[in-house]
Design a protein around this motif. Structure first.
Motif, PDB file in Angstrom:
ATOM      1  N   UNK A   8       0.899  -1.325   0.117  1.00 37.59           N
ATOM      2  CA  UNK A   8      -0.026   0.013   0.129  1.00 37.59           C
ATOM      3  C   UNK A   8       0.872   1.241  -0.018  1.00 37.59           C
ATOM      4  N   UNK A   9       1.784   1.212   0.945  1.00 40.98           N
ATOM      5  CA  UNK A   9       2.552   2.370   0.852  1.00 40.98           C
ATOM      6  C   UNK A   9       3.646   2.623  -0.444  1.00 40.98           C
ATOM      7  N   UNK A  10       4.017   1.494  -0.816  1.00 42.31           N
ATOM      8  CA  UNK A  10       4.754   1.497  -2.219  1.00 42.31           C
ATOM      9  C   UNK A  10       3.686   2.248  -3.411  1.00 42.31           C
ATOM     10  N   UNK A  11       2.572   1.945  -3.284  1.00 43.30           N
ATOM     11  CA  UNK A  11       1.669   2.456  -4.224  1.00 43.30           C
ATOM     12  C   UNK A  11       1.361   3.724  -4.083  1.00 43.30           C
ATOM     13  N   UNK A  12       1.396   4.289  -2.772  1.00 40.19           N
ATOM     14  CA  UNK A  12       1.324   5.761  -2.531  1.00 40.19           C
ATOM     15  C   UNK A  12       2.361   6.445  -2.984  1.00 40.19           C
ATOM     16  N   UNK A  13       3.474   5.929  -3.012  1.00 45.16           N
ATOM     17  CA  UNK A  13       4.725   6.434  -3.363  1.00 45.16           C
ATOM     18  C   UNK A  13       4.910   6.459  -4.844  1.00 45.16           C
ATOM     19  N   UNK A  14       4.461   5.772  -5.801  1.00 44.12           N
ATOM     20  CA  UNK A  14       4.585   5.608  -6.994  1.00 44.12           C
ATOM     21  C   UNK A  14       3.646   6.821  -7.435  1.00 44.12           C
ATOM     22  N   UNK A  15       2.837   7.130  -6.937  1.00 43.04           N
ATOM     23  CA  UNK A  15       1.820   8.338  -7.273  1.00 43.04           C
ATOM     24  C   UNK A  15       1.019   8.328  -8.663  1.00 43.04           C
ATOM     25  N   UNK A  52      -3.799   2.798   4.171  1.00 45.83           N
ATOM     26  CA  UNK A  52      -4.485   3.143   2.943  1.00 45.83           C
ATOM     27  C   UNK A  52      -4.839   4.787   2.954  1.00 45.83           C
ATOM     28  N   UNK A  53      -5.125   5.346   4.202  1.00 45.55           N
ATOM     29  CA  UNK A  53      -5.180   6.669   3.923  1.00 45.55           C
ATOM     30  C   UNK A  53      -4.007   7.513   3.972  1.00 45.55           C
ATOM     31  N   UNK A  54      -2.938   6.970   4.440  1.00 40.31           N
ATOM     32  CA  UNK A  54      -1.467   7.476   4.324  1.00 40.31           C
ATOM     33  C   UNK A  54      -1.229   7.403   2.716  1.00 40.31           C
ATOM     34  N   UNK A  55      -1.435   6.443   2.061  1.00 40.87           N
ATOM     35  CA  UNK A  55      -1.272   6.347   0.702  1.00 40.87           C
ATOM     36  C   UNK A  55      -1.967   7.189  -0.207  1.00 40.87           C
ATOM     37  N   UNK A  56      -3.261   7.157   0.176  1.00 42.74           N
ATOM     38  CA  UNK A  56      -4.153   8.200  -0.609  1.00 42.74           C
ATOM     39  C   UNK A  56      -3.840   9.689  -0.364  1.00 42.74           C
ATOM     40  N   UNK A  57      -3.335  10.025   0.709  1.00 44.55           N
ATOM     41  CA  UNK A  57      -3.070  11.451   1.127  1.00 44.55           C
ATOM     42  C   UNK A  57      -1.615  11.644  -0.009  1.00 44.55           C
ATOM     43  N   UNK A  58      -0.754  10.719   0.172  1.00 45.64           N
ATOM     44  CA  UNK A  58       0.497  10.943  -0.879  1.00 45.64           C
ATOM     45  C   UNK A  58       0.063  11.104  -2.340  1.00 45.64           C
ATOM     46  N   UNK A  59      -0.861  10.161  -2.698  1.00 47.23           N
ATOM     47  CA  UNK A  59      -1.365  10.538  -4.172  1.00 47.23           C
ATOM     48  C   UNK A  59      -1.973  11.806  -4.353  1.00 47.23           C
ATOM     49  N   UNK A  60      -2.485  12.335  -3.357  1.00 47.62           N
ATOM     50  CA  UNK A  60      -3.379  13.693  -3.824  1.00 47.62           C
ATOM     51  C   UNK A  60      -2.406  14.843  -3.483  1.00 47.62           C
ATOM     52  N   UNK A  61      -1.128  14.565  -3.061  1.00 44.86           N
ATOM     53  CA  UNK A  61      -0.190  15.564  -2.713  1.00 44.86           C
ATOM     54  C   UNK A  61       0.568  15.810  -4.089  1.00 44.86           C
ATOM     55  N   UNK A  62       0.543  14.725  -4.813  1.00 43.44           N
ATOM     56  CA  UNK A  62       1.324  14.901  -6.131  1.00 43.44           C
ATOM     57  C   UNK A  62       0.699  15.607  -7.460  1.00 43.44           C
TER      58      UNK A  62
END
Length: 288
Positions: free
Chosen positions: A248-255, A278-288
């Protein structure tokens, strides 16, 4: 015998004048690299409190090269002033001589000063693949974790010429060595798009050692999405909770925006802690 810096350079102006003379001689091609007293004086001048003066001397040592190595090694190994030892390691990093590896390893594992240790690690990284066997011995040895961490850092920065020995190290039966090799291979794969390195990491995604497997999953966040996504998405259904969390975290970092619906669907996951990841990963996605 090293010269006493307070006697050789009684004032900051004297040190500055000395450094100017060194640089002028180097620029004119008249520097006498066989003058041991001159080289000893340069080493002692590394005690100067001004960072720019020390930097100028480090650069000068880099231009002098091999003739300066014995003086820098002596200072790195035995000088009482940690500032001199730090700058000596940085100067050796400029010269990049394999015959300094054992001395740099000694400084990295034994010196009481943390900056000296990190500077020695930086010099070992600059030497590249020739330093790998010694660095891997540190990883496999009975050393404190901070020392092993610096060795891993150096291995990860050994450069693309280290790819073959790193691939061999990935087959080691020692977990610490395989983890260090993974870090180095992942960096090469990221910076050079090396397909062999990508495949090496993909090959350990189902490794029997969970720690190795988790590190390989994390490394996928540094891969092109077309390579990483087909491997990461199935891991969201893995039986191991840590594997799912790491994926999950890796998916978030991929962006990649295309994974957002997949992650949102995992918010309903009942297993402990998954929704928070999942919430952490989604926040990473939305910050990109």
């Amino acid at each position: 015998m090293m010269l006493n810096s307070s006697e050789k350079f009684p004032t900051p102006d004297a040190t500055e004048h000395f450094v100017e003379q060194i640089n002028e001689q180097l620029s004119q091609g008249i520097f006498d690299a066989e003058n041991s007293q001159l080289l000893e004086g340069m080493v002692e001048a590394l005690a100067d409190k001004r960072g720019l003066v020390r930097l100028s001397l480090v650069e000068a040592f880099g231009k002098i090269g091999q003739p300066a190595v014995p003086f820098l090694v002596e200072a790195l190994t035995h000088h009482s002033n940690p500032v001199v030892r730090r700058s000596s390691a940085k100067a050796l990093a400029k010269i990049r001589q394999p015959d300094t590896i054992s001395h740099l390893i000694g400084a990295m594992v034994k010196d009481e000063d943390t900056v000296v240790r990190s500077s020695a690690a930086g010099a070992l990284a600059g030497i590249g693949s020739a330093a790998l066997p010694a660095l891997l011995e540190v990883i496999a040895g009975e050393y404190p974790e901070p020392v092993k961490g610096q060795a891993t850092w150096a291995i990860a920065r050994a450069g693309v010429e280290a790819v073959e020995p790193l691939h061999l190290a990935l087959k080691s039966d020692k977990t610490d060595i395989r983890l260090a090799a993974l870090e180095g291979i992942a960096k090469i794969a990221e910076e050079h798009g090396d397909e062999l390195s990508q495949n090496a990491i993909l090959s350990v995604l189902q490794d029997d050692d969970l720690e190795v497997r988790l590190e390989a999953i994390a490394s996928l966040s540094r891969f092109p999405s077309q390579v990483a996504l087909p491997k990461l998405i199935p891991l969201l259904e893995d039986d191991n909770l840590e594997v799912v969390q790491r994926a999950i975290l890796a998916l978030g970092k991929l962006g990649e925006p295309e994974v957002l619906p997949i992650l949102q669907a995992k918010l309903a996951e009942k297993r402990e802690g998954i929704a928070q990841f999942v919430k952490i990963a989604i926040s990473q996605l939305k910050c990109r």
